[in-house]
Design a protein around this motif. Structure first.
Motif, PDB file in Angstrom:
ATOM      1  N   GLN A 182     -37.929  12.633  14.447  1.00  0.00           N
ATOM      2  CA  GLN A 182     -36.393  12.649  14.017  1.00  0.00           C
ATOM      3  C   GLN A 182     -35.578  13.640  14.625  1.00  0.00           C
ATOM      4  N   LEU A 183     -34.612  13.211  15.203  1.00  0.00           N
ATOM      5  CA  LEU A 183     -33.877  14.348  15.872  1.00  0.00           C
ATOM      6  C   LEU A 183     -32.387  14.347  15.277  1.00  0.00           C
TER       7      LEU A 183
ATOM      8  N   LEU B 152     -26.053   9.314  24.037  1.00  0.00           N
ATOM      9  CA  LEU B 152     -27.324   9.524  23.532  1.00  0.00           C
ATOM     10  C   LEU B 152     -27.291   9.431  21.950  1.00  0.00           C
ATOM     11  N   THR B 153     -27.962   8.546  21.215  1.00  0.00           N
ATOM     12  CA  THR B 153     -27.974   8.494  19.618  1.00  0.00           C
ATOM     13  C   THR B 153     -29.296   8.437  19.234  1.00  0.00           C
ATOM     14  N   PRO B 154     -29.370   9.263  18.169  1.00  0.00           N
ATOM     15  CA  PRO B 154     -30.649   9.466  17.264  1.00  0.00           C
ATOM     16  C   PRO B 154     -30.739   8.093  16.434  1.00  0.00           C
ATOM     17  N   ARG B 155     -32.037   7.637  16.519  1.00  0.00           N
ATOM     18  CA  ARG B 155     -32.359   6.449  15.851  1.00  0.00           C
ATOM     19  C   ARG B 155     -32.479   6.858  14.263  1.00  0.00           C
ATOM     20  N   PRO B 156     -31.786   6.068  13.398  1.00  0.00           N
ATOM     21  CA  PRO B 156     -32.039   6.768  11.826  1.00  0.00           C
ATOM     22  C   PRO B 156     -33.500   6.916  11.418  1.00  0.00           C
ATOM     23  N   THR B 157     -34.543   5.883  12.161  1.00  0.00           N
ATOM     24  CA  THR B 157     -35.782   6.105  11.610  1.00  0.00           C
ATOM     25  C   THR B 157     -36.689   6.833  12.557  1.00  0.00           C
TER      26      THR B 157
END
Length: 360
Positions: free
Chosen positions: A290-291, A338-343
């Protein structure tokens, strides 16, 4: 650039204003004199001596009026020019401060919008960008010096130990020196690539991002298999204009980061290319930890590393991967998102200007 001394803009404005006022006054007096010599009461003048009488009577008054207009024009023009050019004086002072290295100064010109205030606002914006760029360059230089000093210090330590320990395992020493030297070489090459992309010193050609993606995936497939990461390339042909070598470096960095910063085993990396009406799109998506959004926003800064480096002792790079990607994208007039993934994990989207083929 050396220039010969000349009249100030304020003095030029003053002389121009006074000259225009004098010309207007002279024309007005001439028109009055013509009117007087042509008309007497309501009829035409037929006495030839009348015009000379009018001229003798009008000349002293006209001379006084012209002298008054000259003095008034010079004085008024000097004051008005000073008021009009006051913003330019502030802009000039700010320019000199910037030339001396002071980038923190701002003009902040008050008042409603006009040409001078637009220039001042644009100059303030430029100063802010230069100050931010200068601060970024200073941080980069400090970080680069630190990163380059580390392998050199390790090498010096290993050599000092080897010099004082006659029973040292030479083969092990050579292996450790080779690892440290390889790190220094990789870091130096990364810095050179970053400098080259920042300067935009490369030849431009037609580039197919789908072929670049396949080449990068094929090169890094052994690394993915070693880490038990599934690596897939999908999408369609999409073309742009730029450097094929830098585009390959960009995709290699993205795919390598996606492999390294993944879950320990069973993770996935997907490289996707597509054509949009105004852009050629490359998207790299990977599973991983997680980021936080705040953390993601800093990943394109030089010498920033992912969370995996903190949890393991494994060397995962000098922190220039995404900084190089960002620089290459900017050099090609593109955008990087850059977009963090929810999972967990990250989605990196690169949009470059699309090269349209005939028939589209």
């Amino acid at each position: 650039m050396r220039r010969a001394p000349g009249l100030s803009v304020r003095l030029k404005f003053t002389l121009s204003y006074a000259g225009f006022l004098m010309l207007a006054g002279a024309l007005l007096l001439a028109a009055g004199w013509v009117f007087l010599i042509r008309v007497k009461h309501v009829g035409l003048i037929i006495d030839p001596d009348y015009k000379y009488a009018v001229l003798r009577a009008l000349a002293p008054t006209a001379a006084v009026a012209l002298v008054f207009l000259l003095v008034f024009g010079l004085l008024g023009g000097w004051i008005l020019a000073g008021r009009m050019l006051a913003p330019m004086t502030r802009i000039t002072d700010a320019t000199r401060l910037a030339a001396d290295g002071s980038l923190s100064h701002r003009i902040r010109l008050e008042g409603r919008k006009d040409e001078f205030r637009e220039l001042a606002d644009d100059f303030d914006t430029m100063l802010a960008q230069l100050e931010a760029h200068d601060a970024e360059q200073q941080r980069f230089a400090a970080n680069a010096s630190h990163e380059l000093r580390t392998p050199l210090a390790i090498t010096q330590t290993l050599l000092d130990v080897a010099r004082t320990d006659p029973n040292l395992d030479t083969a092990r020493l050579i292996d450790r020196l080779q690892v440290v030297n390889t790190r220094a070489i990789d870091l130096t090459e990364a810095l050179l690539v970053l400098s080259r992309s920042n300067q935009r010193s490369f030849a431009r050609e037609h580039v197919d991002l789908s072929l670049i993606a396949e080449e990068a995936a094929e090169t890094l497939l052994p690394l993915a298999e070693q880490r038990e990461i599934s690596l897939d390339v999908t999408g369609e042909t999409t073309r742009t204009v730029g450097s094929a070598a830098l585009a390959l470096q960009m995709v290699m960095n993205l795919v390598q980061n996606a492999i390294v910063h993944n879950i320990p085993a069973g993770g996935t990396v997907t490289v996707h290319t597509e054509s949009q009406p105004d852009a050629s799109v490359l998207r790299v998506e990977n599973t991983g930890p997680q980021l936080a959004p705040d953390r993601v926003r800093t990943l394109t800064e030089p010498f920033q590393r992912g969370a995996e480096r903190a949890r393991t002792h494994e060397h995962v790079g000098a922190g220039l991967g995404l900084a190089i990607v960002h620089s290459i994208v900017r050099a090609h007039d593109g955008t990087l998102d850059l977009t963090p993934r929810p999972t967990g994990g990250l989605v990196v989207t690169v949009r470059l200007p699309r090269l349209k083929v005939l028939g589209e």
